[in-house]
Design a protein around this motif. Structure first.
Motif, PDB file in Angstrom:
ATOM      1  N   UNK A  77       0.836  -1.198   0.000  1.00 55.48           N
ATOM      2  CA  UNK A  77       0.000   0.000   0.000  1.00 55.48           C
ATOM      3  C   UNK A  77       0.874   1.252   0.000  1.00 55.48           C
ATOM      4  N   UNK A  78       0.240   2.410  -0.175  1.00 53.52           N
ATOM      5  CA  UNK A  78       1.009   3.654  -0.214  1.00 53.52           C
ATOM      6  C   UNK A  78       1.572   3.981   1.172  1.00 53.52           C
ATOM      7  N   UNK A  79       2.652   4.758   1.215  1.00 48.86           N
ATOM      8  CA  UNK A  79       3.224   5.132   2.516  1.00 48.86           C
ATOM      9  C   UNK A  79       2.228   5.862   3.422  1.00 48.86           C
ATOM     10  N   UNK A  80       1.418   6.719   2.850  1.00 47.10           N
ATOM     11  CA  UNK A  80       0.425   7.445   3.652  1.00 47.10           C
ATOM     12  C   UNK A  80      -0.622   6.518   4.247  1.00 47.10           C
ATOM     13  N   UNK A  81      -1.107   5.588   3.449  1.00 48.36           N
ATOM     14  CA  UNK A  81      -2.100   4.629   3.944  1.00 48.36           C
ATOM     15  C   UNK A  81      -1.469   3.724   5.000  1.00 48.36           C
ATOM     16  N   UNK A  82      -0.226   3.325   4.794  1.00 43.29           N
ATOM     17  CA  UNK A  82       0.467   2.491   5.779  1.00 43.29           C
ATOM     18  C   UNK A  82       0.593   3.228   7.115  1.00 43.29           C
ATOM     19  N   UNK A  83       0.936   4.518   7.078  1.00 39.43           N
ATOM     20  CA  UNK A  83       1.033   5.306   8.316  1.00 39.43           C
ATOM     21  C   UNK A  83      -0.337   5.435   8.986  1.00 39.43           C
ATOM     22  N   UNK A  84      -1.370   5.649   8.186  1.00 37.94           N
ATOM     23  CA  UNK A  84      -2.735   5.763   8.712  1.00 37.94           C
ATOM     24  C   UNK A  84      -3.152   4.475   9.437  1.00 37.94           C
ATOM     25  N   UNK A  85      -2.889   3.334   8.814  1.00 36.51           N
ATOM     26  CA  UNK A  85      -3.243   2.048   9.412  1.00 36.51           C
ATOM     27  C   UNK A  85      -2.399   1.781  10.650  1.00 36.51           C
ATOM     28  N   UNK A  86      -1.127   2.115  10.591  1.00 38.06           N
ATOM     29  CA  UNK A  86      -0.241   1.922  11.746  1.00 38.06           C
ATOM     30  C   UNK A  86      -0.758   2.699  12.957  1.00 38.06           C
ATOM     31  N   UNK A  87      -1.162   3.924  12.742  1.00 32.59           N
ATOM     32  CA  UNK A  87      -1.711   4.748  13.831  1.00 32.59           C
ATOM     33  C   UNK A  87      -2.978   4.112  14.398  1.00 32.59           C
ATOM     34  N   UNK A  88      -3.857   3.660  13.517  1.00 37.88           N
ATOM     35  CA  UNK A  88      -5.101   3.026  13.967  1.00 37.88           C
ATOM     36  C   UNK A  88      -4.823   1.739  14.745  1.00 37.88           C
ATOM     37  N   UNK A  89      -3.852   0.972  14.307  1.00 37.76           N
ATOM     38  CA  UNK A  89      -3.496  -0.273  15.000  1.00 37.76           C
ATOM     39  C   UNK A  89      -2.966   0.001  16.397  1.00 37.76           C
ATOM     40  N   UNK A  90      -2.162   1.017  16.517  1.00 40.39           N
ATOM     41  CA  UNK A  90      -1.589   1.336  17.829  1.00 40.39           C
ATOM     42  C   UNK A  90      -2.653   1.882  18.789  1.00 40.39           C
ATOM     43  N   UNK A  91      -3.511   2.749  18.285  1.00 41.55           N
ATOM     44  CA  UNK A  91      -4.563   3.328  19.123  1.00 41.55           C
ATOM     45  C   UNK A  91      -5.521   2.242  19.615  1.00 41.55           C
ATOM     46  N   UNK A  92      -5.902   1.328  18.732  1.00 40.30           N
ATOM     47  CA  UNK A  92      -6.855   0.268  19.078  1.00 40.30           C
ATOM     48  C   UNK A  92      -6.189  -0.955  19.706  1.00 40.30           C
ATOM     49  N   UNK A  93      -4.852  -0.923  19.836  1.00 35.97           N
ATOM     50  CA  UNK A  93      -4.094  -2.049  20.379  1.00 35.97           C
ATOM     51  C   UNK A  93      -4.443  -3.353  19.655  1.00 35.97           C
ATOM     52  N   UNK A  94      -4.371  -3.283  18.336  1.00 39.91           N
ATOM     53  CA  UNK A  94      -4.700  -4.408  17.475  1.00 39.91           C
ATOM     54  C   UNK A  94      -3.630  -5.491  17.604  1.00 39.91           C
ATOM     55  N   UNK A  95      -4.053  -6.738  17.590  1.00 41.69           N
ATOM     56  CA  UNK A  95      -3.129  -7.851  17.694  1.00 41.69           C
ATOM     57  C   UNK A  95      -2.682  -8.396  16.354  1.00 41.69           C
ATOM     58  N   UNK A  96      -3.574  -8.308  15.341  1.00 41.91           N
ATOM     59  CA  UNK A  96      -3.280  -8.872  14.032  1.00 41.91           C
ATOM     60  C   UNK A  96      -3.910  -8.010  12.940  1.00 41.91           C
TER      61      UNK A  96
END
Length: 130
Positions: A77-96
């Motif tokens: 995916x694009x770098x911007x989308x990857x950063x967006x998803x990374x932020x969401x994963x960290x905030x929601x404490x996603x496991x997978x």
């Protein structure tokens, strides 16, 4: 005959908060159904879907000629989308994070580092080891 206590195998998704991620061509009108199928598969493995992230290819950045290509060899995916998803994963404490798309080993490693969680492809859910 004794039963094997490890059968059936425990899924890596059991009890995990999961995000779904997909890169789709702008021409793909069925991307929602593909995410729904992946969501059902995740739930069948005991995971809880807490988010969905979609990147559409061909809407911009090159148009129709590049619709089937990934945005990046490193992350798909694009770098911007990857950063967006990374932020969401960290905030929601996603496991997978489960991608609809197949991922190369190096893409998984880069994305795991960025997202801070395990990254797999939906096709991994069909293997016995999980």
């Amino acid at each position: 005959m004794r039963r094997d206590p490890t059968w059936p195998p425990v899924s890596i998704l059991a009890g995990a908060d999961v995000v779904l991620v997909g890169l789709f061509s702008a021409k793909d009108k069925g991307f929602g159904a593909k995410l729904d199928l992946l969501s059902a598969l995740v739930k069948a493995h005991g995971g809880r879907v807490v988010g969905r992230h979609v990147q559409r290819r061909g809407v911009s950045h090159g148009g129709a000629a590049r619709m089937t290509e990934s945005f990046s060899r490193r992350t798909l995916i694009s770098p911007g989308k990857a950063r967006e998803i990374a932020q969401a994963c960290r905030v929601a404490e996603v496991g997978v994070a489960v991608f609809v798309n197949p991922l190369a080993k190096h893409q998984r490693a880069v994305l795991e580092d960025m997202f801070g969680c395990l990254v797999i492809s939906g096709e991994d859910l069909f293997t016995v080891e999980q």
